[in-house]
Each structure stands twice: as structure tokens, then as C-alpha cells.
Enzyme design. Structure first.
Site, PDB file in Angstrom:
ATOM      1  N   ASN A   9       0.874  -1.184   0.000  1.00  0.00           N
ATOM      2  CA  ASN A   9       0.000   0.000   0.000  1.00  0.00           C
ATOM      3  C   ASN A   9       0.904   1.225   0.000  1.00  0.00           C
ATOM      4  O   ASN A   9       1.527   1.531   1.020  1.00  0.00           O
ATOM      5  CB  ASN A   9      -0.886  -0.044   1.258  1.00  0.00           C
ATOM      6  N   LYS A  11       0.115   4.274  -0.244  1.00  0.00           N
ATOM      7  CA  LYS A  11      -0.543   5.443   0.372  1.00  0.00           C
ATOM      8  C   LYS A  11      -0.358   6.688  -0.504  1.00  0.00           C
ATOM      9  O   LYS A  11      -0.286   6.577  -1.719  1.00  0.00           O
ATOM     10  CB  LYS A  11      -0.015   5.658   1.785  1.00  0.00           C
ATOM     11  N   HIS A  95      -9.286   1.063   5.229  1.00  0.00           N
ATOM     12  CA  HIS A  95      -7.987   1.200   5.895  1.00  0.00           C
ATOM     13  C   HIS A  95      -8.160   2.106   7.115  1.00  0.00           C
ATOM     14  O   HIS A  95      -8.956   3.042   7.091  1.00  0.00           O
ATOM     15  CB  HIS A  95      -6.972   1.803   4.908  1.00  0.00           C
ATOM     16  N   GLU A  97      -6.495   4.464   8.228  1.00  0.00           N
ATOM     17  CA  GLU A  97      -6.302   5.901   7.961  1.00  0.00           C
ATOM     18  C   GLU A  97      -7.575   6.516   7.384  1.00  0.00           C
ATOM     19  O   GLU A  97      -7.903   7.664   7.660  1.00  0.00           O
ATOM     20  CB  GLU A  97      -5.098   6.099   7.025  1.00  0.00           C
ATOM     21  N   GLU A 167      -5.261  -5.345  10.763  1.00  0.00           N
ATOM     22  CA  GLU A 167      -4.250  -4.312  10.951  1.00  0.00           C
ATOM     23  C   GLU A 167      -4.499  -3.582  12.271  1.00  0.00           C
ATOM     24  O   GLU A 167      -5.268  -2.603  12.309  1.00  0.00           O
ATOM     25  CB  GLU A 167      -4.321  -3.303   9.809  1.00  0.00           C
ATOM     26  N   GLY A 173       2.637   1.928  10.883  1.00  0.00           N
ATOM     27  CA  GLY A 173       3.582   3.037  10.738  1.00  0.00           C
ATOM     28  C   GLY A 173       4.298   3.407  12.031  1.00  0.00           C
ATOM     29  O   GLY A 173       4.926   4.452  12.124  1.00  0.00           O
ATOM     30  N   SER A 213       3.621  -2.488  10.341  1.00  0.00           N
ATOM     31  CA  SER A 213       5.085  -2.494  10.482  1.00  0.00           C
ATOM     32  C   SER A 213       5.725  -3.824  10.065  1.00  0.00           C
ATOM     33  O   SER A 213       6.655  -4.315  10.709  1.00  0.00           O
ATOM     34  CB  SER A 213       5.497  -2.104  11.899  1.00  0.00           C
TER      35      SER A 213
HETATM   36  C1  PEP Z   1      -0.671  -0.088   6.130  1.00  0.00           C
HETATM   37  O1  PEP Z   1      -0.726   1.069   5.821  1.00  0.00           O
HETATM   38  O2  PEP Z   1      -1.567  -0.855   5.763  1.00  0.00           O
HETATM   39  C2  PEP Z   1       0.441  -0.546   6.941  1.00  0.00           C
HETATM   40  C3  PEP Z   1       0.379  -1.744   7.441  1.00  0.00           C
HETATM   41  O3  PEP Z   1       1.477   0.350   7.132  1.00  0.00           O
HETATM   42  P1  PEP Z   1       2.934   0.023   7.727  1.00  0.00           P
HETATM   43  O4  PEP Z   1       3.404  -1.253   7.080  1.00  0.00           O
HETATM   44  O5  PEP Z   1       3.768   1.191   7.349  1.00  0.00           O
HETATM   45  O6  PEP Z   1       2.788  -0.138   9.207  1.00  0.00           O
END
Ligand code: PEP
Length: 252
Positions: A9, A11, A95, A97, A167, A173, A213
Site C-alpha cells: 500500500n 498510500k 484502511h 487511515e 491491521e 507506521g 510495520s
Molecule cells: C498499512 O498502511 O496498511 C500498513 C500496514 O502500514 P505500515 O506497514 O507502514 O505499518
């Protein structure tokens, strides 16, 4: 056995040129690749060009969001028909976010999941608890609510086609990953939910990704867990070599 699926992703990152650089780098490595599904989700502006670039390779195109109407006066939105037009095969929905920063509700998630299925694409429906919810012991209540509302009125025979991304919001992040055991427990809960509310066959087929992460050095242990079928990768998917290592380590 469920086929692993690793999705990146990107973003709100990368110009069209930068996105193409990454796509070309990944294509060099995974022009043909049989051991896992690899999906990249560039921003809307780069979908068309990246889609053209990877169309002859094993890498598949995904979008980061969608609206549920086909066309019309919905300024700023992108429709399923438009995503189909650029050959997107997957769409990330709900997601954290989008839920946290843009107020996306489970009801909106549900409409998006339905429309993506209707257009023959595969929804990657994201769910996950916030830190305070984990700390106050309501993780599974939160997951149950997101699953119940997000999957409302989806026919049994379609549920197995959906990808669920677990998630935990506190791991996105932040550099803090759920332990393989914490992730496995949540994934098992999700699979059991599908068996209970839909059917066994769908629960066995359902692919559940972990996201939060994910890095080259933690993916193998996560993937070793029985109910973890892949990863949704944010930050670490922006760099070709890092993403290549994640894909390679995911099938060790
Ligand atoms: C994501 O945005 O779905 C995500 C898991 O981000 P990150 O891997 O940066 O934690």
C-alpha cells in the site's frame, strides 16, 4: 493450502515517474513468480501507467479506495467502473487511515465491499483495534463489530473471495509489530467468525493478511502462523529491495 498474498500500500506517496520506477524494479524481479500473489497499490494518479507497465507480469494492480456509485456528481471520488477500466484487480477498503482521518464508517465499508465484488474485483477489507481498545480488553468486540457490519448481507459464496487484512491500528507506521502470537490469535478469531456466520468452506478459503510495520526481518515468523496468509505492507513497500525481500522471506 491458501496461496500467500503480499500487497504493498503506497498510500499518498510517489509521482507517476517514481511509481513507475518501483513498478519496473519489481517487475524485473517478479516478471514471473508462482509462489505468491503480489499486489501493488499506487495512488490513483499512477494506477493507469503502473497498470500498463505490470500488465504482462505476475504482479497485480490494486487501488487504495473506491466509491460505491458507478458515475455521477460525486466530486473527488473514483468509481469501481474507473478502477476496472485501469485493470485494477484488488481494492483496499476501510484502511484505518480512512476510518480515523476521513470518518469512514463500517456502513460505507460494507457498500464498498459489495460494489467491488459486483465489479469482479477483490476487496481487501481492513479491520483492527486501536491501542486503547487493546489495552482495555475490547479487541475482539471491536473486530466482531467491524466484521459483522462490514460483511453485512454478503452472500456466503462471495465471502471466500474477500481478503481480510487484520491491521491493529497501534502497529501501523509505528515500528511496533504485533507478535506472531497476538496476530495469530486475531486471525483465528476472524476465521472462526466466518465459519460461524457464513460457512466452513468460506472460512477455509478466506485469506487473512496481517498489516502493521511488516519488514523483511519479521515477515517469516508471522507467515509461519497457521492463519496468517500474507501481509499488507505500508512503508516497507515503497522501496523495491525491501519489498522484494519481504516477498521472498514470506515464502521461506
Ligand atoms: C498499512 O498502511 O496498511 C500498513 C500496514 O502500514 P505500515 O506497514 O507502514 O505499518
Amino acid at each position: 493450502m491458501r496461496r500467500p498474498i503480499i500487497a504493498g500500500n503506497w498510500k499518498m506517496n510517489k509521482t507517476v515517474e517514481d511509481a513507475l520506477d518501483v513498478a519496473i524494479g519489481l517487475k524485473r524481479k517478479f516478471y514471473t513468480f508462482g509462489e505468491a500473489d503480489i499486489v501493488i497499490c499506487p495512488p490513483f494518479t499512477a494506477l493507469s501507467k503502473v497498470g500498463d507497465e505490470i500488465s504482462d507480469s505476475s504482479i497485480m494492480l490494486g487501488a487504495q479506495d473506491v466509491y460505491w456509485e458507478e458515475e455521477g456528481a460525486f466530486t473527488g471520488e473514483v468509481s469501481p467502473k474507473m478502477l476496472k477500466d485501469v485493470r485494477a484487480r484488488y481494492v483496499i477498503i476501510g484502511h484505518s487511515e480512512r476510518r480515523v482521518l476521513f470518518g469512514e464508517t463500517d456502513e460505507a465499508v460494507n457498500k464498498k465491499v459489495k460494489v467491488v465484488l459486483r465489479y469482479g474485483m477483490i476487496p481487501i477489507m481492513c479491520i483492527g483495534e486501536r491501542l486503547e481498545e487493546r489495552d482495555n480488553g475490547t479487541t475482539y468486540e471491536v473486530l466482531e463489530k467491524q466484521l459483522t457490519r462490514g460483511l453485512k448481507d454478503i452472500p456466503k459464496e462471495d465471502v471466500g473471495r474477500i481478503i481480510i487484512a487484520y491491521e491493529p491500528v497501534w502497529a501501523i507506521g509505528t515500528g511496533r509489530t504485533a507478535t506472531p502470537r497476538e496476530a495469530q490469535e486475531a486471525h483465528k478469531f476472524i476465521r472462526d467468525f466466518i465459519e460461524k456466520h457464513f460457512e466452513k468452506e468460506a472460512s477455509v478459503k478466506l485469506r487473512i493478511q496481517y498489516g502493521g510495520s511488516v519488514k523483511p526481518d519479521n515477515i517469516a515468523k508471522l507467515m509461519a502462523e497457521e492463519d496468517i496468509d500474507g501481509a499488507l505492507v505500508g512503508g516497507a513497500s515503497l522501496d523495491v529491495n525491501t519489498f522484494v525481500q519481504i516477498v521472498e522471506n514470506s515464502i521461506l
